[in-house]
Design an enzyme around this catalytic site. Sequence first.
Site, PDB file in Angstrom:
ATOM      1  N   VAL A  24      12.402  90.307  14.029  1.00 30.39           N
ATOM      2  CA  VAL A  24      13.648  89.799  13.480  1.00 30.39           C
ATOM      3  C   VAL A  24      13.742  90.218  12.014  1.00 30.39           C
ATOM      4  CG1 VAL A  24      15.096  87.778  13.106  1.00 30.39           C
ATOM      5  CG2 VAL A  24      13.499  87.819  15.035  1.00 30.39           C
ATOM      6  N   LYS A  67      17.749  90.937  15.775  1.00 32.27           N
ATOM      7  CA  LYS A  67      16.585  90.800  16.638  1.00 32.27           C
ATOM      8  C   LYS A  67      16.541  91.999  17.566  1.00 32.27           C
ATOM      9  CE  LYS A  67      15.452  86.738  18.249  1.00 32.27           C
ATOM     10  NZ  LYS A  67      15.348  85.499  19.068  1.00 32.27           N
ATOM     11  N   ASP A  92       8.285  78.106  26.981  1.00 29.54           N
ATOM     12  CA  ASP A  92       7.453  78.316  25.794  1.00 29.54           C
ATOM     13  C   ASP A  92       7.988  77.438  24.672  1.00 29.54           C
ATOM     14  OD1 ASP A  92       5.552  79.276  24.057  1.00 29.54           O
ATOM     15  OD2 ASP A  92       6.639  81.120  23.586  1.00 29.54           O
TER      16      ASP A  92
END
Length: 485
Positions: free
Chosen positions: A138, A152, A262
Amino acid sequence: MSTMGSSLCAAALLAFLVFSLSLFVNSWHFRVHKGIFTNGTIEDGFVMERNGLVRELNERRKEILPFLISSGVKRLLDESGHFGQHKSFESKHLDVSLENESDVSSGSIRMNNDHIGCDQLVDMKAVDILGSGYTKIVLKVLLSEGQSVALKTVYDQGTDMGRCLEDFKDPLGCHELVSFKLKKEIVLLQRLQHPNIIKLRGHCEDSVGAGGITAILEQGFPLQMIQLLQSPWEERFRVCLGLVRLLHYLSHSPLGSVALLDFQPRQFVMVSGELKLTDLDDASVTEPACQMDQDCILQFPLRNFSLPCSAQGVCEGLNEMRNLYNAYRYFFTYLLPHQAPPALRHLVDHIMNSTGELKGDVNDTLEAFEDMFHLYKSGLHLDNMPSSIIRDYAVMKGMSTSGNMEYRCWPSYNHQGCMLSVHSDKEAAFICNSLPQCTSFSLSDQRTWTGRLLASFQSGFSHLVTDGNSEVYLKKTKASPGTTV
């Protein structure tokens, strides 16, 4: 940022482009040397690697396909409804262009006038590297019109790319494979729009060479948990409230119940004081299938929870419970109880107990948070405070103090002094009475995100100055003989 810093960032961007070009060149040489025809056949090892990469690419396409079909985008399928098989990476890569995916709904970024595309990136200026991970990097950039955005893109030197190159020896094919996570994330950001999800400003897909795809996002700053732990309770509560509102939305999203597989603080950023989810590539919109209750076990390092298997053979609610308990163990535990207002601690304890034991669902949790927010913002939690407490102070309107004798309190909005949020002058007087050093406090027109006032507490000051936006409250019983009033 310094000129040297800008130069380093520009150099980093150039390095990525050069690396991508070298991948393409190396891939070509590899094919020339390894793709030697022997009796009309290609070397077996190369065929196996190519077929393996094809399988991986098709698996990634299958993963992203449900989001595209639910958006009305079906062009990834061939006429028979199966994935088209590409025969040569050199001549034809798997096509998962996002050009049509942003036209699928009225909420799509193509419908917005502030959409940013490839043209606006031509004259961008690299400012900083905001972060990198296994798959993506990023960058903070300035566009030609002065806008600051986050880009990104695929991290060609990341772990995912390295593993793919080791397995398949195909740089261009690997870049395509690794790009799928970012493509999935772009599609999800188009479909899932919420104040606590990072805003997708646009995307740029370069079909030439190994240029890949870039997501253009509103700029956020990585969540600094240690810094957040040192901030006032009101700011920590804001983060937790935003997180619960997000989890409630994800449980009832247009795609169904979304699980963040996650779930880590690093998946979030801060934008103007608001917590925002920025990584969605590991999100799942499918509740786990089951045959028996034992299949619906939710496992964490220190706790396990079980849900019943529904008659439809699905662990209903497992995605929601996973998100909720992760919110408890990563955020609520550290941010919510410490320094909570005494009158609200019983509500905080209820939330901690409910989420820590998963005794309620996300609807219950959001209701509890909103109730506490209403009490805190309205000042109703202070009803038992005696109204006579303000009589101990002499008020001087239209004045502020100068030559202050500052002292520090924690946590404070001003780290060089003692600045706290209060609902009214009555609460400020109550706080000043509880601080042994406090002899006066000042109120200005500054307010926090809840609308509460900011009060500065002092142990003394040299003189008063005219200030139409401020008023000073001096404790009558502790007026210092040397203080000018």
